[in-house]
Every structure is written in structure tokens, then in C-alpha cells.
Design an enzyme around this catalytic site. Sequence first.
Site, PDB file in Angstrom:
ATOM      1  N   LYS A 173      29.380  54.958  73.718  1.00 55.56           N
ATOM      2  CA  LYS A 173      29.627  55.081  72.274  1.00 55.56           C
ATOM      3  C   LYS A 173      29.906  56.543  71.926  1.00 55.56           C
ATOM      4  O   LYS A 173      29.344  57.445  72.563  1.00 55.56           O
ATOM      5  CB  LYS A 173      28.384  54.648  71.479  1.00 55.56           C
ATOM      6  N   CYS A 202      12.968  10.480  95.045  1.00 55.81           N
ATOM      7  CA  CYS A 202      12.238   9.576  95.923  1.00 55.81           C
ATOM      8  C   CYS A 202      11.313   8.730  95.042  1.00 55.81           C
ATOM      9  O   CYS A 202      10.467   9.285  94.339  1.00 55.81           O
ATOM     10  CB  CYS A 202      11.429  10.395  96.930  1.00 55.81           C
ATOM     11  N   LYS A 249      23.717  47.966  78.970  1.00 53.50           N
ATOM     12  CA  LYS A 249      24.173  46.797  78.204  1.00 53.50           C
ATOM     13  C   LYS A 249      23.253  45.638  78.584  1.00 53.50           C
ATOM     14  O   LYS A 249      23.343  45.087  79.680  1.00 53.50           O
ATOM     15  CB  LYS A 249      25.631  46.474  78.545  1.00 53.50           C
ATOM     16  N   ASP A 275      21.505  42.089  78.899  1.00 51.04           N
ATOM     17  CA  ASP A 275      22.055  40.739  78.989  1.00 51.04           C
ATOM     18  C   ASP A 275      21.059  39.774  78.344  1.00 51.04           C
ATOM     19  O   ASP A 275      20.211  39.191  79.010  1.00 51.04           O
ATOM     20  CB  ASP A 275      22.265  40.389  80.475  1.00 51.04           C
ATOM     21  N   TYR A 335     -11.428  41.424  74.311  1.00 45.73           N
ATOM     22  CA  TYR A 335     -12.314  40.448  73.695  1.00 45.73           C
ATOM     23  C   TYR A 335     -12.614  40.828  72.242  1.00 45.73           C
ATOM     24  O   TYR A 335     -12.489  40.019  71.327  1.00 45.73           O
ATOM     25  CB  TYR A 335     -13.609  40.355  74.512  1.00 45.73           C
ATOM     26  N   GLU A 336     -12.956  42.117  72.041  1.00 48.35           N
ATOM     27  CA  GLU A 336     -13.266  42.577  70.682  1.00 48.35           C
ATOM     28  C   GLU A 336     -12.039  42.481  69.790  1.00 48.35           C
ATOM     29  O   GLU A 336     -12.124  42.106  68.622  1.00 48.35           O
ATOM     30  CB  GLU A 336     -13.764  44.036  70.717  1.00 48.35           C
ATOM     31  N   PHE A 337     -10.885  42.840  70.374  1.00 47.49           N
ATOM     32  CA  PHE A 337      -9.635  42.793  69.609  1.00 47.49           C
ATOM     33  C   PHE A 337      -9.349  41.354  69.166  1.00 47.49           C
ATOM     34  O   PHE A 337      -9.052  41.093  68.002  1.00 47.49           O
ATOM     35  CB  PHE A 337      -8.481  43.329  70.471  1.00 47.49           C
TER      36      PHE A 337
HETATM   37  S1  IVH Z   1      26.391  48.187  70.577  1.00 48.91           S
HETATM   38  C1  IVH Z   1      29.123  48.065  67.022  1.00 48.91           C
HETATM   39  N1  IVH Z   1      24.812  48.525  72.630  1.00 48.91           N
HETATM   40  O1  IVH Z   1      26.831  43.424  73.864  1.00 48.91           O
HETATM   41  C2  IVH Z   1      28.291  48.179  68.256  1.00 48.91           C
HETATM   42  N2  IVH Z   1      25.675  46.356  72.240  1.00 48.91           N
HETATM   43  O2  IVH Z   1      29.903  42.707  72.458  1.00 48.91           O
HETATM   44  C3  IVH Z   1      27.591  46.946  68.527  1.00 48.91           C
HETATM   45  N3  IVH Z   1      24.855  44.667  73.829  1.00 48.91           N
HETATM   46  O3  IVH Z   1      26.454  40.927  71.888  1.00 48.91           O
HETATM   47  C4  IVH Z   1      27.003  46.749  69.817  1.00 48.91           C
HETATM   48  N4  IVH Z   1      23.578  46.004  74.999  1.00 48.91           N
HETATM   49  O4  IVH Z   1      24.480  42.440  71.566  1.00 48.91           O
HETATM   50  C5  IVH Z   1      25.552  47.649  71.929  1.00 48.91           C
HETATM   51  N5  IVH Z   1      23.362  48.980  74.367  1.00 48.91           N
HETATM   52  C6  IVH Z   1      24.090  48.107  73.687  1.00 48.91           C
HETATM   53  C7  IVH Z   1      24.167  46.749  74.036  1.00 48.91           C
HETATM   54  C8  IVH Z   1      24.980  45.895  73.286  1.00 48.91           C
HETATM   55  C9  IVH Z   1      23.993  44.762  74.863  1.00 48.91           C
HETATM   56  C10 IVH Z   1      25.518  43.397  73.450  1.00 48.91           C
HETATM   57  C11 IVH Z   1      25.602  43.133  71.984  1.00 48.91           C
HETATM   58  C12 IVH Z   1      26.805  42.260  71.825  1.00 48.91           C
HETATM   59  C13 IVH Z   1      27.617  42.625  73.020  1.00 48.91           C
HETATM   60  C14 IVH Z   1      28.797  43.431  72.580  1.00 48.91           C
END
Ligand code: IVH
Length: 696
Positions: free
Chosen positions: A309, A445, A122, A124, A41-43
Site C-alpha cells: 500500500k 461399513c 495478506k 486468508d 478461577y477468580e476471573f
Molecule cells: S487492504 C482498500 N490489507 O484481501 C484496501 N486487505 O481484495 C482494502 N486482505 O478481502 C484491503 N489481508 O479482506 C488489505 N493486509 C491486508 C489484507 C487484506 C487480507 C483481504 C481483504 C479483501 C482482499 C482484498
Amino acid sequence: MDLFSSIDIEPARKRMIELTQAIERYNYEYYMNDKSLISDYEFDKLLRELIDLERQYPELAMPNSPTKRVGGEINKTFRQVTHRFPMLSLGNTYSIEEIEDFEARTRKLLGDQPFTYTCELKYDGVAIGLTYRHGQLVQAVTRGNGSVGDDITSNARTIATVPLKLYGDYPDDFEARGEVVFPFTDFEAFNRQREMDGEEPFANPRNAASGSLKLQDSSECAKRKLMFCMYFMMLPADEKSGERSIENPALTSQLSTHYGRLQLAMKMGFHVQPYIKVCRNIDEIRAFIDYWDNERWNLPFAIDGIVIKVNEVALWNSLGLTAKSPRWAIAYKFKAQQVSTLLESVSFQVGRTGIITPVANMSPVWLGGTTVRRATLVNADFIEKMGICEGDYLLVEKGGEIIPKVVGVDVKKRRPEAKPVKYITNCPECGAALVRADGEAGHYCPNSDGCPPQIVGRLEHFVSRKAMNIDNLGSERLEMLYRKGLVGDVADLYSLTREQLVGLESYDVDGQRRTSIQDKGADNILSAIEKSKAVPFERVLYALGIRYVGEVGAKKLARYFRNIDAVMSASVEELASVEDVGEKTAKFIYEYFHDERHVLLVERLRKAGLVFVSDEIKISNVLQGKTFVVSGVFENFSRDEIKADIEKHGGKVSGSVSSKTDYLLAGEKMGPEKLKKAEKLGVRIISENDYLALLE
Ligand code: IVH
């Protein structure tokens, strides 16, 4: 001429700095240290004060002010921006052998140089790039085609996990890349609300996240609880081969690995998932993949694979790029999990707006962390296209999303005598013949006033929090009131009496009591109903449950038309000219109010005392304390419109000139008496253009 020279800007500037610093400190403690130093609330009070000051002194509002989280900026279109560093995609595969090949190839190319890998989730969602200069967010751009994307900065600023300003040590110029995801629980709540509003739900969290980033009104984006997961830090030096000139030597070692960069990003205030691991060999990579293939169902958001990576940034240039993706990274994509299970029956559900949804009732089956029993069969076209027969085994799949999908029929298991599933022709609830509108895939319907789930659904919508907010009337009680013949439509709620309510009870088929109302319950219900009579017009309009008129549409309609009579007599064209009201919605609104039953309903609700006139919707306070007299004919406004406009900006309108009048707003052919009096009293006389300049 400075019309407001009496207002001193300095105290405001000082207060705005104070408020900004306080809010930022509370945010820091909350997000970085998990500490709530003040109440919500205060915030909110501090934030509100800052918002008001920014409205009053727009020239003092900072681009990364904490108020930007609330949104409010409107984008008619999104500016196209060329990425400074192209947003590459990743090579991807569903095969673990190809991951082994990637690992072996990388090892060969790097020879005897020591190196490691990182494995991470990764996400989505939707990829975006955030540019930071001197610790300030300056731009957010979608991936687009990798070279050019949309500038979605004002929407990105509303995402709580997108830092507006950075903490601690950071490079002076870099891009934070990551994925915007819509966590499952928030997505489901959001989709449920859309269905309640008669709007098409989104198919999955990714589509909803993507749609949200492209919303024109950033305050709408602010309401969807999106999350930004950072996965990559791009520095200008990364592009230049061999050159590793990083301006802040203290950061050099951390910036030399991908893992170090993400750890540093976390300290700057980014949201980085902790599930990132440095791996030394293929066995560790495989173990990470296997673990998450099972564990992914326990995450609060969708992932569709694992990204691997090379961790050492200096090696990226020596590994180079293929046509569109780097050779130093690869994505392993999880296969969707699929099972085959018996279709026991098909049931048909009737929604609040009468839409029929066929549902497959299947033998329970374990899939992606939950037991699946039911899945939507979408509509008649879907059943036909899939060729679904009675007693078939259905192939059900769960990809990155939580919702199981029927993707086909296990034809090997089909019985030779199996007959195609028959679509119903009559409503399963009320027996009315179903209708399928031209160009629409769904049946519905048409018996809206006589079909129980539609009636109860409308009651539920009417009392819901964002509509009339009538507490103590859940779906069971509403159903009971309907079944006992006490409430047949929403207007009946307003004639309920204590005597009718006290002692009501309803039972399940197996004799279990579902709900009952006692003395206190009845009082609570009646006082909540009474309180709802003060709910503002925009919410009453929303509560009526007109198809496709959601919360936002109702707000825009109320703001434009200002009262129910104007909405009811508007043409389709006029309705469609309102922002956020499309042609289709406009037709539904028009038809709704040209149905005698709805005209009567509105009359009864009006008599009951509901608000059908818009109260003043303030846009700003720039005219606060100023009194206007309006006379004559104007170019851009009708007289009523300009009066309303003055009030919307905090000013007052009076009918006659007096010593209390600040401005006489003079149009063409203004009344000579008013002019004379204003001149006599020394009241400032301004034109329509002067008025518009005042607002700026
Ligand atoms: S790295 C050069 N790390 O996957 C490296 N991409 O084709 C660039 N994505 O649409 C991407 N999670 O947005 C990387 N942990 C992650 C990721 C990620 C999702 C997506 C990215 C891109 C697609 C890669």
C-alpha cells in the site's frame, strides 16, 4: 404494577459497574501487558457473577459488557447493512513483474512528491468491518458484496481480539477493517472434534471462519478460537477529497500514514500483526515478498500473499480508484507450491461412524515446510474423476493452508500398463460388504457392532472429555479392553471389575509394550467410570455417538425433550423441529432409536445408573424466591410445560396453595378450591399473560 418493587436495583447497578471495571482492568493487563493479575478461577468467578446479574437485570446490561465475549445472543437471520464506506477489493497478481509495473506507475503518477510503501501480510480469512464510536464497538459487518453485508455484531463480540472498548487516544468515529482467521492448531482441534461427532469437517480454516461468523448462537461462535487481524483504519475524512479534518489534533500526525494508523490501533487494543514494514523502493518490496514466500509456513495462521500500500494517506485521493479497487494498493498472491511424487499405495481407513476414507501413501516429499507422506483421496468419485492409476505420480499442492491436497496426476510420468486404482468392495477391518447410500459420495461399513475400529472409535468418543469424561482410558487401553473381550460396547464399561483390570498388558507387533494397567491405574479407571454416572443427560445423549448429533444438537435435544424416553418415541418431524437439528440428523436419530440393539443398550446404561433425565436448565433467575401454584388449562403451554418454565426461570412450583405461595397461576377451568383458598390467604392470582409479563 411493579411486582418486584421490593428488589432494589441500585446495589445491583453499583456491583455491576464494579465488576465490569475489574474485569476490564484484568483483561487490559492480560492482553496488552501480558500480565495475569488473578487466577483463571477468580476471573471466571467475577465474570459469572456479572453474567448472573445481567440475567437478573437485563435492563442494566451494557452492549459492550465483557460478558459479551461468552456469547448467548441468538440471531435467527442476519440483518443486511449497507456499508457506510464501500469495502473495496484489491487488484491482485501472481507476477512479480506486475508488482514492478505497479511500483513504477505509482512513482510516475506521484511525480516528485515524497512517499513510501507499506508491505504486510495478506490474511486468508473473512473480511469484516468494525464501527467504533467514542471508543465503543457499535457494529460489525461482513464484507458481503462490498456494498451490503451481514450484521454479525453479536458473533464478532465473542472474538477475544475484537476490542469492545478502546484504550488511550482514538478517533471518535472510524471503521477498523481486518480479517477474521482461524489459527491452524485451533482449526485442527475443532475439525477433529467435528469428525468425532460424525459431522463433515471444514475444508480449510477460511471456510470454518466464515461458517462461524454466521452461526445463529453466538455462544457457539465464542467456542471457536477465531482471531481478528486488523489491517486498515477508515476515517470519514478519507472519503472526502483533500479534506483532512481530524477532530483530535494530537492524533493528526499518526493518522496521516497507514503505518502510523496501525501502530495507533495497536495501542487502542487491536491485534495488529507486527510483520508490517515501511519500504522505500521495489528492491525492499521484493525482499519482503521473498522472505514471506518461504517463511509463511511458520505462521500460526494462513496467508495467501502480501499487500503493498502507499503509506501516505493524503496521496490516496490523488491516485484514485479503478472500477472496484484503489490504485494506491495491490496484492501479490503466492503461488501454491506443487510437487510430483510417487503413489506407493492406497489404504482405506474406517472411521467411528463406518465412513471409509481412501488415503494416498506417497514417497516422502518436502512441501511448504513439512515432509508430506499421506494425503486424503476423499472418496471413490474423487479417485475416478482424477483418473488415478496404481504407480502414478501425484501432483500434490499446498496453498495457504497447512493440509496438502492431491490436485491431479502427473500424466507424463504414467506407465503405459498402469491400471486404475481399485476401490475396495469390502471393509478392510471386518470384511463386511461396503454400502454406498443414495446421493452420498462416500462408502461406509454397515457392520457397526462387529467392526473393530468402529467399536473402539465409539468407546473413544464415549469416554472423551466433552462426553462422559472418563479419564485414564486412552485409545490404547480401550483397544486392549476390546481385544481381550472385556468390553464390546459402552455399557460393558460399567461392569468392569478391579480383578479384570489389574495386570492387563498389550504389545505392539514388534514386541514393544504399548500399555498396561496396575493396581493404582485400575482404581483410577474404576473411580472415573463411577464419577461418569453423574454426567448430565445432554452429555450422555452426545456420548451415545448418534451420527450428526454433536455437542450442540445433544444440548438442544435434551432441553426440548427433557428425558431419553421422549427422544426415543419422537417422530422424525418432531425431532427435526428442534433448533439446530436438521432433517437428515432427525432421520439418523429416529433410526438409531428404532434399532432394537440401541434400545437394549440404553436400558443397560440406565440400569448402570447413568442420567437419562434433564436436570433443570436455568434460563434466568427472574423468578428466584417465588413460589407458584399452577391450575387450569393454558393457551401457550401445557401444564407441565408452564411448570418447567417457572423452574427454568428460578421459581418454585408447589401443588397446593398455602401462606408461602406467592402466585396462583390461573388458567381456564381452574380448580375452585384453589381459587377460594388463594383469595382467603390473599395470594396474588395471575393469568398466563401476567406470567409472561413477569418474565420480561
Ligand atoms: S487492504 C482498500 N490489507 O484481501 C484496501 N486487505 O481484495 C482494502 N486482505 O478481502 C484491503 N489481508 O479482506 C488489505 N493486509 C491486508 C489484507 C487484506 C487480507 C483481504 C481483504 C479483501 C482482499 C482484498
